[in-house]
Design an enzyme around this catalytic site. Structure first.
Site, PDB file in Angstrom:
ATOM      1  CD  GLU A  41      -2.086   1.516   2.899  1.00  0.00           C
ATOM      2  OE1 GLU A  41      -2.181   2.685   3.327  1.00  0.00           O
ATOM      3  OE2 GLU A  41      -2.325   0.504   3.582  1.00  0.00           O
ATOM      4  CE  LYS A 129      -5.873   2.055   8.220  1.00  0.00           C
ATOM      5  NZ  LYS A 129      -5.300   3.124   7.364  1.00  0.00           N
TER       6      LYS A 129
END
Length: 211
Positions: A41, A129
Protein backbone atom coordinates in the site's frame (compact mmCIF):
# COMPACT_ATOMS: atom_id res chain seq x y z
CA UNK A 1 -13.09 -7.47 -7.02
CA UNK A 2 -13.50 -10.99 -5.64
CA UNK A 3 -10.16 -12.01 -7.14
CA UNK A 4 -8.45 -9.16 -5.32
CA UNK A 5 -10.16 -10.01 -2.05
CA UNK A 6 -9.15 -13.65 -2.40
CA UNK A 7 -5.53 -12.64 -3.03
CA UNK A 8 -5.56 -10.49 0.11
CA UNK A 9 -7.14 -13.33 2.09
CA UNK A 10 -4.39 -15.71 0.91
CA UNK A 11 -1.39 -13.40 1.34
CA UNK A 12 -2.56 -11.85 4.65
CA UNK A 13 0.18 -9.17 4.85
CA UNK A 14 -0.26 -5.66 3.44
CA UNK A 15 2.96 -3.67 3.71
CA UNK A 16 2.18 0.01 4.25
CA UNK A 17 4.78 2.29 2.70
CA UNK A 18 4.87 5.97 3.62
CA UNK A 19 7.85 7.85 2.19
CA UNK A 20 9.14 11.39 1.82
CA UNK A 21 9.70 10.75 -1.90
CA UNK A 22 9.14 8.08 -4.54
CA UNK A 23 12.82 7.87 -5.48
CA UNK A 24 13.39 4.71 -3.43
CA UNK A 25 9.93 3.18 -3.71
CA UNK A 26 10.76 0.70 -6.44
CA UNK A 27 13.79 -0.57 -4.51
CA UNK A 28 11.78 -0.81 -1.30
CA UNK A 29 9.13 -2.85 -3.07
CA UNK A 30 11.84 -5.00 -4.63
CA UNK A 31 13.21 -5.75 -1.17
CA UNK A 32 9.71 -6.63 0.05
CA UNK A 33 9.17 -8.85 -2.97
CA UNK A 34 12.42 -10.68 -2.28
CA UNK A 35 11.16 -11.22 1.26
CA UNK A 36 7.91 -12.76 0.04
CA UNK A 37 5.51 -9.81 0.32
CA UNK A 38 2.95 -9.58 -2.49
CA UNK A 39 0.66 -6.80 -1.23
CA UNK A 40 1.83 -3.21 -0.81
CA UNK A 41 0.00 0.00 0.00
CA UNK A 42 1.47 3.34 -1.08
CA UNK A 43 0.03 6.12 1.07
CA UNK A 44 -1.38 9.07 -0.82
CA UNK A 45 0.51 11.52 1.38
CA UNK A 46 3.72 10.27 -0.23
CA UNK A 47 4.76 12.90 -2.81
CA UNK A 48 3.90 11.73 -6.35
CA UNK A 49 2.26 8.62 -4.94
CA UNK A 50 0.25 8.03 -8.13
CA UNK A 51 3.42 7.92 -10.21
CA UNK A 52 4.88 5.52 -7.67
CA UNK A 53 1.89 3.20 -7.98
CA UNK A 54 2.24 3.16 -11.77
CA UNK A 55 6.00 2.51 -11.62
CA UNK A 56 5.66 -0.35 -9.15
CA UNK A 57 2.92 -2.01 -11.17
CA UNK A 58 5.10 -1.84 -14.29
CA UNK A 59 8.10 -3.29 -12.47
CA UNK A 60 6.21 -5.90 -10.42
CA UNK A 61 3.00 -6.77 -12.31
CA UNK A 62 2.44 -9.86 -10.15
CA UNK A 63 2.09 -7.75 -7.00
CA UNK A 64 -1.11 -6.10 -5.86
CA UNK A 65 -0.44 -2.40 -5.35
CA UNK A 66 -2.95 -0.40 -3.35
CA UNK A 67 -3.32 3.23 -2.30
CA UNK A 68 -3.62 4.31 1.32
CA UNK A 69 -4.76 7.43 3.18
CA UNK A 70 -7.61 7.84 0.70
CA UNK A 71 -9.75 10.54 2.28
CA UNK A 72 -12.25 11.48 -0.44
CA UNK A 73 -13.84 10.51 -3.74
CA UNK A 74 -11.45 12.51 -5.91
CA UNK A 75 -8.42 10.80 -4.38
CA UNK A 76 -10.08 7.41 -4.70
CA UNK A 77 -10.81 7.95 -8.38
CA UNK A 78 -7.29 9.19 -9.17
CA UNK A 79 -5.77 6.21 -7.37
CA UNK A 80 -7.97 3.77 -9.27
CA UNK A 81 -7.15 5.39 -12.60
CA UNK A 82 -3.45 5.06 -11.72
CA UNK A 83 -3.92 1.33 -11.33
CA UNK A 84 -4.47 0.87 -7.59
CA UNK A 85 -5.92 -2.61 -7.01
CA UNK A 86 -7.38 -1.71 -3.61
CA UNK A 87 -7.77 1.34 -1.39
CA UNK A 88 -7.47 1.96 2.34
CA UNK A 89 -8.62 4.95 4.34
CA UNK A 90 -8.04 6.05 7.95
CA UNK A 91 -11.69 7.10 8.25
CA UNK A 92 -15.17 6.16 7.06
CA UNK A 93 -16.29 8.11 3.98
CA UNK A 94 -19.37 6.47 2.49
CA UNK A 95 -19.24 8.34 -0.82
CA UNK A 96 -15.72 7.05 -1.45
CA UNK A 97 -16.83 3.47 -0.83
CA UNK A 98 -19.66 3.93 -3.35
CA UNK A 99 -17.29 5.34 -5.96
CA UNK A 100 -14.76 2.54 -5.50
CA UNK A 101 -17.49 -0.08 -5.80
CA UNK A 102 -18.60 1.57 -9.04
CA UNK A 103 -15.12 0.85 -10.39
CA UNK A 104 -15.18 -2.65 -8.89
CA UNK A 105 -12.23 -1.83 -6.61
CA UNK A 106 -12.44 -2.63 -2.87
CA UNK A 107 -12.02 0.24 -0.43
CA UNK A 108 -11.32 -0.62 3.20
CA UNK A 109 -12.42 2.30 5.43
CA UNK A 110 -10.87 3.02 8.80
CA UNK A 111 -13.30 2.24 11.62
CA UNK A 112 -13.07 1.24 15.27
CA UNK A 113 -16.41 0.93 17.05
CA UNK A 114 -19.08 -1.70 16.33
CA UNK A 115 -21.40 1.04 15.10
CA UNK A 116 -18.81 2.31 12.61
CA UNK A 117 -18.04 -1.24 11.46
CA UNK A 118 -21.69 -1.98 10.72
CA UNK A 119 -22.15 1.38 9.00
CA UNK A 120 -19.16 0.69 6.75
CA UNK A 121 -20.43 -2.81 5.95
CA UNK A 122 -23.91 -1.50 5.11
CA UNK A 123 -22.28 1.14 2.89
CA UNK A 124 -20.75 -1.61 0.77
CA UNK A 125 -17.28 -2.08 2.25
CA UNK A 126 -15.97 -5.58 1.49
CA UNK A 127 -13.64 -5.38 4.51
CA UNK A 128 -12.86 -2.77 7.13
CA UNK A 129 -9.60 -1.41 8.47
CA UNK A 130 -9.67 -1.55 12.27
CA UNK A 131 -7.58 1.49 13.16
CA UNK A 132 -5.78 2.23 15.35
CA UNK A 133 -5.57 -1.21 16.95
CA UNK A 134 -2.45 -0.71 19.11
CA UNK A 135 -4.28 0.33 22.29
CA UNK A 136 -6.83 -2.50 22.02
CA UNK A 137 -4.82 -5.53 20.90
CA UNK A 138 -5.81 -8.71 19.13
CA UNK A 139 -8.48 -9.62 21.69
CA UNK A 140 -10.54 -6.69 20.37
CA UNK A 141 -10.79 -8.39 16.97
CA UNK A 142 -12.01 -11.59 18.61
CA UNK A 143 -14.55 -9.68 20.69
CA UNK A 144 -15.95 -7.83 17.67
CA UNK A 145 -16.03 -10.96 15.50
CA UNK A 146 -18.40 -12.48 18.05
CA UNK A 147 -21.46 -10.43 17.08
CA UNK A 148 -20.11 -9.52 13.62
CA UNK A 149 -18.58 -12.72 12.19
CA UNK A 150 -19.57 -11.78 8.63
CA UNK A 151 -17.38 -8.66 8.50
CA UNK A 152 -13.82 -8.98 7.17
CA UNK A 153 -11.46 -7.06 9.47
CA UNK A 154 -7.95 -5.78 8.77
CA UNK A 155 -6.21 -4.47 11.91
CA UNK A 156 -3.69 -1.69 11.31
CA UNK A 157 -1.51 0.37 13.64
CA UNK A 158 0.44 -1.81 16.02
CA UNK A 159 0.71 -5.15 14.20
CA UNK A 160 4.22 -6.62 13.94
CA UNK A 161 6.06 -9.94 13.67
CA UNK A 162 5.68 -10.63 17.39
CA UNK A 163 1.89 -10.36 17.46
CA UNK A 164 0.77 -11.06 13.88
CA UNK A 165 -0.10 -14.66 14.74
CA UNK A 166 -2.38 -13.50 17.55
CA UNK A 167 -4.27 -11.18 15.22
CA UNK A 168 -4.75 -13.88 12.61
CA UNK A 169 -5.79 -16.49 15.16
CA UNK A 170 -8.36 -14.06 16.56
CA UNK A 171 -10.13 -13.72 13.23
CA UNK A 172 -8.37 -11.07 11.15
CA UNK A 173 -8.98 -11.24 7.39
CA UNK A 174 -5.52 -9.74 6.81
CA UNK A 175 -3.19 -7.29 8.57
CA UNK A 176 -1.64 -3.98 7.62
CA UNK A 177 1.95 -3.50 8.78
CA UNK A 178 3.80 -0.20 8.59
CA UNK A 179 6.93 1.03 10.35
CA UNK A 180 7.91 -2.30 11.89
CA UNK A 181 8.53 -3.50 8.34
CA UNK A 182 9.38 -0.35 6.35
CA UNK A 183 10.26 2.98 7.97
CA UNK A 184 11.94 6.28 7.10
CA UNK A 185 15.25 5.30 8.73
CA UNK A 186 15.61 2.10 6.72
CA UNK A 187 14.69 3.96 3.54
CA UNK A 188 17.09 6.86 4.20
CA UNK A 189 19.89 4.38 4.92
CA UNK A 190 18.94 2.41 1.81
CA UNK A 191 19.04 -0.65 4.04
CA UNK A 192 16.99 -2.77 1.68
CA UNK A 193 18.56 -6.00 2.90
CA UNK A 194 17.10 -5.36 6.37
CA UNK A 195 13.68 -4.75 4.82
CA UNK A 196 13.96 -8.11 3.04
CA UNK A 197 15.05 -9.81 6.26
CA UNK A 198 12.08 -8.40 8.18
CA UNK A 199 9.72 -9.37 5.38
CA UNK A 200 10.99 -12.96 5.33
CA UNK A 201 10.60 -13.26 9.09
CA UNK A 202 7.07 -11.88 8.93
CA UNK A 203 6.02 -14.07 6.01
CA UNK A 204 7.49 -17.07 7.78
CA UNK A 205 5.45 -16.36 10.90
CA UNK A 206 2.25 -16.05 8.86
CA UNK A 207 2.90 -19.17 6.81
CA UNK A 208 3.58 -21.17 9.97
CA UNK A 209 0.32 -19.93 11.44
CA UNK A 210 -1.65 -20.92 8.33
CA UNK A 211 -0.33 -24.49 8.15
Amino acid sequence: MQTILQKIREEKIISIIRSESISDLVEVVGALYDGGIRLVEITMNTPNALIGIEQIQQKYPEMLVGAGTVLDQETARLAILSGAAFLLAPTLHEESIALANRYNVPLFPGVLTPTEIVKAYESGAQAVKIFPIRSFGSQYIKDIKGPLPHVNMIPVGGVDTDNVTEYLNNGSFAVGIGSSLVNDLLISQKNFSEISRRAKRLVGAVQKNCQ
